[in-house]
Scaffold this motif. Sequence first.
Motif, PDB file in Angstrom:
ATOM      1  N   GLU A  21       0.953  -1.257   0.018  1.00 21.22           N
ATOM      2  CA  GLU A  21      -0.031   0.006  -0.110  1.00 21.22           C
ATOM      3  C   GLU A  21       0.828   1.361  -0.089  1.00 21.22           C
ATOM      4  N   SER A  28       4.664  12.012   0.672  1.00 19.83           N
ATOM      5  CA  SER A  28       3.825  11.898   1.605  1.00 19.83           C
ATOM      6  C   SER A  28       3.929  12.894   2.722  1.00 19.83           C
ATOM      7  N   VAL A 115      -3.829   7.809  15.249  1.00 20.57           N
ATOM      8  CA  VAL A 115      -4.800   7.998  13.868  1.00 20.57           C
ATOM      9  C   VAL A 115      -3.929   8.857  13.031  1.00 20.57           C
ATOM     10  N   ASP A 116      -3.885   8.407  11.718  1.00 20.41           N
ATOM     11  CA  ASP A 116      -3.161   8.965  10.659  1.00 20.41           C
ATOM     12  C   ASP A 116      -4.072   8.572   9.457  1.00 20.41           C
ATOM     13  N   ASN A 117      -3.865   9.156   8.206  1.00 20.06           N
ATOM     14  CA  ASN A 117      -4.564   9.084   6.901  1.00 20.06           C
ATOM     15  C   ASN A 117      -3.223   8.364   5.862  1.00 20.06           C
ATOM     16  N   ASP A 118      -2.035   8.308   6.335  1.00 17.37           N
ATOM     17  CA  ASP A 118      -1.179   7.591   5.674  1.00 17.37           C
ATOM     18  C   ASP A 118      -0.655   6.207   6.044  1.00 17.37           C
ATOM     19  N   PRO A 119      -0.895   5.254   5.040  1.00 18.74           N
ATOM     20  CA  PRO A 119      -0.781   3.993   5.425  1.00 18.74           C
ATOM     21  C   PRO A 119       0.471   3.685   6.094  1.00 18.74           C
ATOM     22  N   VAL A 121       2.217   4.850   8.242  1.00 13.67           N
ATOM     23  CA  VAL A 121       2.200   4.914   9.951  1.00 13.67           C
ATOM     24  C   VAL A 121       1.629   3.745  10.517  1.00 13.67           C
ATOM     25  N   LEU A 122       0.526   3.378   9.765  1.00 11.64           N
ATOM     26  CA  LEU A 122      -0.126   2.045  10.083  1.00 11.64           C
ATOM     27  C   LEU A 122       1.138   0.960  10.016  1.00 11.64           C
ATOM     28  N   THR A 139      -5.989   3.564  10.434  1.00 11.05           N
ATOM     29  CA  THR A 139      -6.028   4.606   9.485  1.00 11.05           C
ATOM     30  C   THR A 139      -7.319   5.212   9.166  1.00 11.05           C
ATOM     31  N   ASP A 141      -9.001   9.634   8.519  1.00 13.39           N
ATOM     32  CA  ASP A 141      -8.894  10.844   8.116  1.00 13.39           C
ATOM     33  C   ASP A 141      -9.397  12.023   9.103  1.00 13.39           C
ATOM     34  N   HIS A 151     -14.959   4.226  15.471  1.00 13.47           N
ATOM     35  CA  HIS A 151     -14.146   3.200  14.923  1.00 13.47           C
ATOM     36  C   HIS A 151     -14.126   2.128  15.702  1.00 13.47           C
TER      37      HIS A 151
END
Length: 277
Positions: A21, A28, A115-119, A121-122, A139, A141, A151
């Motif tokens: 991903e 990024s 929490v982050d929207n960038d994969p 980070v996960l 993940t 937004d 969530h």
Amino acid sequence: MSEASPERIWTHQDPDYLPPEIDTSKPSIARVYDAFLGGKDNFAVDRAIATEGMKHFPDGGGGARNNRAMLFRGVKFMTEQGIDQFLDVGSGLPTMDNTHSVAQRINPDARVVYVDNDPIVLAHARALLQTNDNTRVITADMREPEAIFEHPKVRGFLDFSRPIGLLLVAVVHHLGDDEGPAELVDTYKSRLASGSYLQLTHFCSCAPEVRALEGVLLSMLGTGRARDLKEITRFFDGLDLVEPGVVHLPEWRPDEPVRQPLDLAGNCIAGGVGRKP
Ligand code: SAM
């Protein structure tokens, strides 16, 4: 890049593996920030932006380090006030030290959700947090607060009927004015129990060099707006500001006396901590 398998976890001990991903052809935000910090989790496309930015603002790394240092002072402060659960939105890549390590050094039972929207980070956090039952990463937004609060990995893990520490650290400047950043932050605050804290930092328009760096970020990365102290203070409306209020980051409850006048790296980000009455 080698074949992905669901069991395989990205670590620096396994440098040939890259989760599928992760798109290394586009920059990024998380990885550019990592490049400013001198980290290892970035690619040529990210480093090109950091290099261009540092032509205008040579100590961009100093600004990022000041931000991390104030993040840790804020988390330490909140944990000492009895906060034992944190929602860290726009958390970035866990580096050597992080929200959970700072909080759990004081209270080993403190819970943290990143929490982050960038994969990336996960992917990175999975490896780092494998053995930490009190820390989770999702993940999502930040522009969709309900999706975060509801969530399945967050609900039940954090108790929103009790005070939490909400971190919006160096992330709101990735929202354009047309996205209603102040209203979004108001939505987050409305979900917090009395006694909760908000820690927020933001890229601050204080000097021509910052404006030049902002120009590089906006043109090459598409995001990264500087706002002035008044606009940054607005994000804390309705909260009691913890002393000394909204200030340039080295001035927020420093561990050691701060050399004045602040240099550019000291001036380029401002923020504070507020408590919900
Ligand atoms: N909070 C960390 C800190 O201060 O050290 C990281 C800050 S880094 C400058 C900004 C982070 O926010 C990046 O990891 C980026 O992926 C994340 N981010 C940007 N826009 C976001 C969004 N809409 N939702 C969630 N995360 C976002």
